[in-house]
Scaffold this active site. Structure first.
Site, PDB file in Angstrom:
ATOM      1  N   HIS A 104      -2.923 -32.838  20.210  1.00 53.32           N
ATOM      2  CA  HIS A 104      -1.723 -33.631  20.511  1.00 53.32           C
ATOM      3  C   HIS A 104      -0.549 -32.720  20.851  1.00 53.32           C
ATOM      4  O   HIS A 104       0.600 -33.152  20.814  1.00 53.32           O
ATOM      5  CB  HIS A 104      -1.388 -34.532  19.317  1.00 53.32           C
ATOM      6  CG  HIS A 104      -2.523 -35.460  18.988  1.00 53.32           C
ATOM      7  ND1 HIS A 104      -2.586 -36.757  19.469  1.00 53.32           N
ATOM      8  CD2 HIS A 104      -3.666 -35.257  18.293  1.00 53.32           C
ATOM      9  CE1 HIS A 104      -3.702 -37.321  19.036  1.00 53.32           C
ATOM     10  NE2 HIS A 104      -4.382 -36.429  18.337  1.00 53.32           N
ATOM     11  N   GLU A 154      -2.949  -6.219  16.134  1.00 54.62           N
ATOM     12  CA  GLU A 154      -2.477  -4.926  15.635  1.00 54.62           C
ATOM     13  C   GLU A 154      -3.580  -3.874  15.786  1.00 54.62           C
ATOM     14  O   GLU A 154      -3.311  -2.695  15.979  1.00 54.62           O
ATOM     15  CB  GLU A 154      -2.046  -5.038  14.164  1.00 54.62           C
ATOM     16  CG  GLU A 154      -1.095  -3.930  13.742  1.00 54.62           C
ATOM     17  CD  GLU A 154      -0.388  -4.218  12.424  1.00 54.62           C
ATOM     18  OE1 GLU A 154       0.843  -4.319  12.422  1.00 54.62           O
ATOM     19  OE2 GLU A 154      -1.068  -4.328  11.396  1.00 54.62           O
ATOM     20  N   LYS A 159      11.037  -0.346  13.182  1.00 52.29           N
ATOM     21  CA  LYS A 159      11.453  -0.059  11.798  1.00 52.29           C
ATOM     22  C   LYS A 159      12.551   0.998  11.786  1.00 52.29           C
ATOM     23  O   LYS A 159      13.542   0.882  11.073  1.00 52.29           O
ATOM     24  CB  LYS A 159      10.263   0.494  10.998  1.00 52.29           C
ATOM     25  CG  LYS A 159       9.251  -0.527  10.555  1.00 52.29           C
ATOM     26  CD  LYS A 159       8.301   0.139   9.556  1.00 52.29           C
ATOM     27  CE  LYS A 159       6.992  -0.600   9.447  1.00 52.29           C
ATOM     28  NZ  LYS A 159       5.968   0.119   8.695  1.00 52.29           N
ATOM     29  N   GLY A 161      -4.264  -2.004   5.981  1.00 48.16           N
ATOM     30  CA  GLY A 161      -3.613  -3.202   5.442  1.00 48.16           C
ATOM     31  C   GLY A 161      -4.248  -4.498   5.924  1.00 48.16           C
ATOM     32  O   GLY A 161      -4.581  -5.381   5.133  1.00 48.16           O
ATOM     33  N   ARG A 162      -4.455  -4.608   7.242  1.00 53.07           N
ATOM     34  CA  ARG A 162      -4.966  -5.876   7.786  1.00 53.07           C
ATOM     35  C   ARG A 162      -6.444  -6.094   7.492  1.00 53.07           C
ATOM     36  O   ARG A 162      -6.977  -7.169   7.744  1.00 53.07           O
ATOM     37  CB  ARG A 162      -4.690  -5.939   9.287  1.00 53.07           C
ATOM     38  CG  ARG A 162      -5.221  -4.760  10.069  1.00 53.07           C
ATOM     39  CD  ARG A 162      -4.660  -4.716  11.468  1.00 53.07           C
ATOM     40  NE  ARG A 162      -5.030  -3.517  12.193  1.00 53.07           N
ATOM     41  CZ  ARG A 162      -4.374  -2.376  12.156  1.00 53.07           C
ATOM     42  NH1 ARG A 162      -3.306  -2.257  11.388  1.00 53.07           N
ATOM     43  NH2 ARG A 162      -4.765  -1.332  12.873  1.00 53.07           N
ATOM     44  N   GLU A 165      10.936  -4.833   3.345  1.00 53.26           N
ATOM     45  CA  GLU A 165      10.947  -6.257   2.994  1.00 53.26           C
ATOM     46  C   GLU A 165      10.433  -6.478   1.574  1.00 53.26           C
ATOM     47  O   GLU A 165      11.013  -7.231   0.788  1.00 53.26           O
ATOM     48  CB  GLU A 165      10.064  -7.049   3.976  1.00 53.26           C
ATOM     49  CG  GLU A 165      10.587  -7.115   5.396  1.00 53.26           C
ATOM     50  CD  GLU A 165      10.073  -5.980   6.270  1.00 53.26           C
ATOM     51  OE1 GLU A 165       9.734  -4.896   5.736  1.00 53.26           O
ATOM     52  OE2 GLU A 165      10.011  -6.170   7.499  1.00 53.26           O
ATOM     53  N   LYS A 176       0.833  -1.199   0.000  1.00 50.73           N
ATOM     54  CA  LYS A 176       0.000   0.000   0.000  1.00 50.73           C
ATOM     55  C   LYS A 176       0.876   1.260   0.000  1.00 50.73           C
ATOM     56  O   LYS A 176       0.653   2.185  -0.766  1.00 50.73           O
ATOM     57  CB  LYS A 176      -0.904  -0.028   1.235  1.00 50.73           C
ATOM     58  CG  LYS A 176      -1.797   1.162   1.408  1.00 50.73           C
ATOM     59  CD  LYS A 176      -2.713   0.922   2.584  1.00 50.73           C
ATOM     60  CE  LYS A 176      -3.216   2.206   3.188  1.00 50.73           C
ATOM     61  NZ  LYS A 176      -4.036   1.968   4.389  1.00 50.73           N
TER      62      LYS A 176
HETATM   63  C1  G6Q Z   1      -1.557  -3.573   8.509  1.00 48.26           C
HETATM   64  C2  G6Q Z   1      -0.302  -2.905   8.704  1.00 48.26           C
HETATM   65  C3  G6Q Z   1       0.918  -3.610   8.154  1.00 48.26           C
HETATM   66  C4  G6Q Z   1       1.113  -3.446   6.662  1.00 48.26           C
HETATM   67  C5  G6Q Z   1       2.495  -3.941   6.287  1.00 48.26           C
HETATM   68  C6  G6Q Z   1       2.765  -3.815   4.806  1.00 48.26           C
HETATM   69  O1  G6Q Z   1      -2.613  -3.112   8.829  1.00 48.26           O
HETATM   70  O2  G6Q Z   1      -0.400  -1.618   8.240  1.00 48.26           O
HETATM   71  O3  G6Q Z   1       0.920  -4.980   8.463  1.00 48.26           O
HETATM   72  O4  G6Q Z   1       0.119  -4.121   5.953  1.00 48.26           O
HETATM   73  O5  G6Q Z   1       3.454  -3.216   6.998  1.00 48.26           O
HETATM   74  O6  G6Q Z   1       2.612  -2.497   4.397  1.00 48.26           O
HETATM   75  P1  G6Q Z   1       2.566  -2.116   2.890  1.00 48.26           P
HETATM   76  O7  G6Q Z   1       1.355  -2.708   2.280  1.00 48.26           O
HETATM   77  O8  G6Q Z   1       2.549  -0.622   2.861  1.00 48.26           O
HETATM   78  O9  G6Q Z   1       3.819  -2.665   2.246  1.00 48.26           O
END
Ligand code: G6Q
Length: 535
Positions: A387, A356, A502, A269-270, A218, A212
């Protein structure tokens, strides 16, 4: 809190629930589960799901008080406002993201009067672009340099751009096209990318880069690894890479990608699975019609979540039972245990979505909370978990409320009768047995064989895990998290807590690239110790 109060214990219903929590329903008493028609009465239904909660430590009085708490905190009204575009992602009086929260618009595409028309129109527009894209892949209008069709998709992203899409993909693999494969790369550990790249045919692989922000370390690193490997195979990355990113992000540059899809500030994002973040990969794997079924399942729950009566509003009831267990009975964690192998990544997604969102210490005015916020969520599929860690669930000193998820039919329908029963029957029998055992316990003169009981659980049951049911299940949990955040009066939609790590990682990277210039810094000293060879 909708009524401006700072804490849940300041509400009348909160005080009443505190009283009731001193003597919760005893599930170990004789006929505790069967008396008063409890088994039949404590069932809440949606179109495709049933929530069975007789094995919770609740009475009618507790449910009435939870309804009052929901009303006092204006939970349903706030949910309605959220769906209609209210700016709920904010901390009043402090700099914050200050955004609308409109993940529900991504599936508000079936009604002639959507709750927030412009976001829903955007969602429809994105879906129609996706439909065209999938059609072009199908006909071969979009193909590789040799004119071959793409048969593999590599989804690159992390956090919200990975966990949800991966969990849902895994949950619906049984409905996937047999001629297509999907892989995921998320970790910056180079072995993650390497392990995927060594098993795919790059020439027929599409690489979907999902970020996003377009700035996530990463994902950018993994994108470059994939691009380099494509180049080494004499393939032009531009003909293979698709971007899913925020409008105007550094990744929003069509010159570098075969195709771009957008996501928006108002979708966290989540909470982004039902946006293009999840839909491109799921559409490739399942086909367009099945993702519409998935979205329809989610849309039905979003509507149900606006029902004021807690006994009919399944996500609200699930949320308030969670509040009862966590805030009033004081249980610190929650286990989500799907008795369904296809849901093996669902707890990992919920872990992010819940923790989160609701792992916060201040309220929506920036004041320190006077009550606990979200629980620690964890889980694994049954029966495997039986188990492993179920010993602690039954006899440990920590009481862990459990949310079981189960289905009457298997997804793939391949099953064999052994000792008179099918494996699916064995699965369901175990699910029910665990729920009853946790509730009622067992007396024994041998203390080692004694089960204390009174360990609350509930069952979320559906006929079969189809795309529509998965959409419903996802939306139930999303709405649950939102309702609980409203109850605890926190902003469930930001994630400032992930920033510090970060920033510090960047400082360590600077130290690594600049050598040990600043010998006296914490980063430099720690690096020297860690990088020391032969320890
Ligand atoms: C979710 C967070 C986080 C995010 C990641 C990836 O709600 O904001 O988990 O989705 O850090 O972010 P980008 O989509 O910006 O790469």
């Amino acid at each position: 809190m909708g009524n401006g109060k700072s804490g849940i214990f300041d509400t009348e219903a909160g005080r009443c629930l505190q009283q009731l929590a001193r003597q919760p329903y005893d599930l170990t008493a004789p006929e505790s589960l069967t008396s008063g028609g409890r088994l039949e009465k404590y069932v809440c239904r949606s179109d495709s799901l049933r929530l069975l909660y007789s094995t919770q430590r609740v009475t009618d009085q507790v449910i009435d008080a939870l309804q009052e708490l929901a009303d006092e905190c204006c939970l349903v009204e706030q949910f309605r406002q959220m769906r209609r575009g209210a700016v709920l992602n904010r901390i009043d009086g402090w700099p914050s993201e200050n955004r609308q929260v409109l993940h529900t618009s991504c599936r508000d595409i079936f009604s002639s009067s959507p709750a927030e028309p412009s976001a829903a129109a955007q969602a429809k527009d994105n879906l129609s672009q996706l439909k065209d894209f999938l059609g072009d892949l199908e006909t071969g209008r979009i193909s590789n340099a040799l004119g071959e069709k793409f048969d593999t998709l590599i989804h690159v992203g992390i956090g919200g751009s990975d966990l949800g899409p991966r969990a849902i993909y895994e949950s619906l693999r049984a409905f996937g096209r047999s001629d297509r494969k999907v892989y995921f790369i998320s970790n910056v550990d180079p072995d993650d990318a390497a392990a995927v790249l060594e098993q795919v045919n790059l020439a027929t692989s599409l690489v979907v880069i999902v970020s996003k922000s377009g700035t996530t370390m990463e994902t950018l690193a993994n994108e470059q690894i994939v691009r380099e490997v494509l180049r080494r195979a004499d393939l032009d990355p531009r003909n293979h890479c698709v971007a899913i990113t925020g409008e105007g992000s550094p990744m929003d540059n069509l010159a570098c990608y075969l195709r771009s899809f957008h996501m928006y500030d108002f979708i966290g994002g989540r909470f982004s699975i039902t946006s293009m973040v999840g839909m491109v990969t799921l559409g490739f794997a399942l086909g367009y019609e099945k993702i519409l079924d998935f979205l329809q399942g989610a849309a039905e729950i979003d509507l149900l979540a606006e029902e004021p009566d807690i006994r009919s509003n399944l996500p609200l009831l699930l949320a308030m039972l969670g509040v009862w267990n966590h805030t009033f009975l004081g249980y610190p964690t929650l286990a989500v245990l799907p008795y369904c192998q296809a849901l093996h990544r669902f707890p990992a997604h919920l872990q992010q979505c819940d923790m989160e969102s609701n792992g916060k210490s201040i309220d929506r005015l920036g004041r320190k909370l006077t009550h606990q916020s979200g629980p620690i969520l964890w889980g694994e599929p049954g029966t495997n978990g039986q188990h492993a860690f179920f010993q602690l669930l039954h006899q440990g000193t920590e009481i862990v409320p459990v949310e079981f998820i189960g289905f009457l039919q298997s997804q793939r329908g391949i099953d064999v009768e052994v000792s008179g029963t099918l494996s699916q029957q064995k699965l369901v029998a175990n699910l029910l047995a665990q729920s009853v055992a946790l509730a009622t316990g067992k007396q024994d003169e041998n203390p080692n064989r004694r089960f204390p009981g009174n360990r609350p659980s509930l069952l979320l049951i559906a006929e079969r895990l189809t795309p529509a049911v998965m959409g419903a299940l996802l939306a139930v949990y999303e709405a649950k998290i939102v309702f609980q955040g409203f109850t605890w009066n926190i902003n469930s939609f930001d994630q400032e807590g992930v920033q510090l790590g970060k920033v510090l990682a960047t400082r360590f990277l600077i130290c690594m690239t600049e050598g040990q210039k600043r010998h006296d810094s914490l980063e430099s000293k720690l690096l020297q110790i860690v990088l020391e060879k032969g320890c």
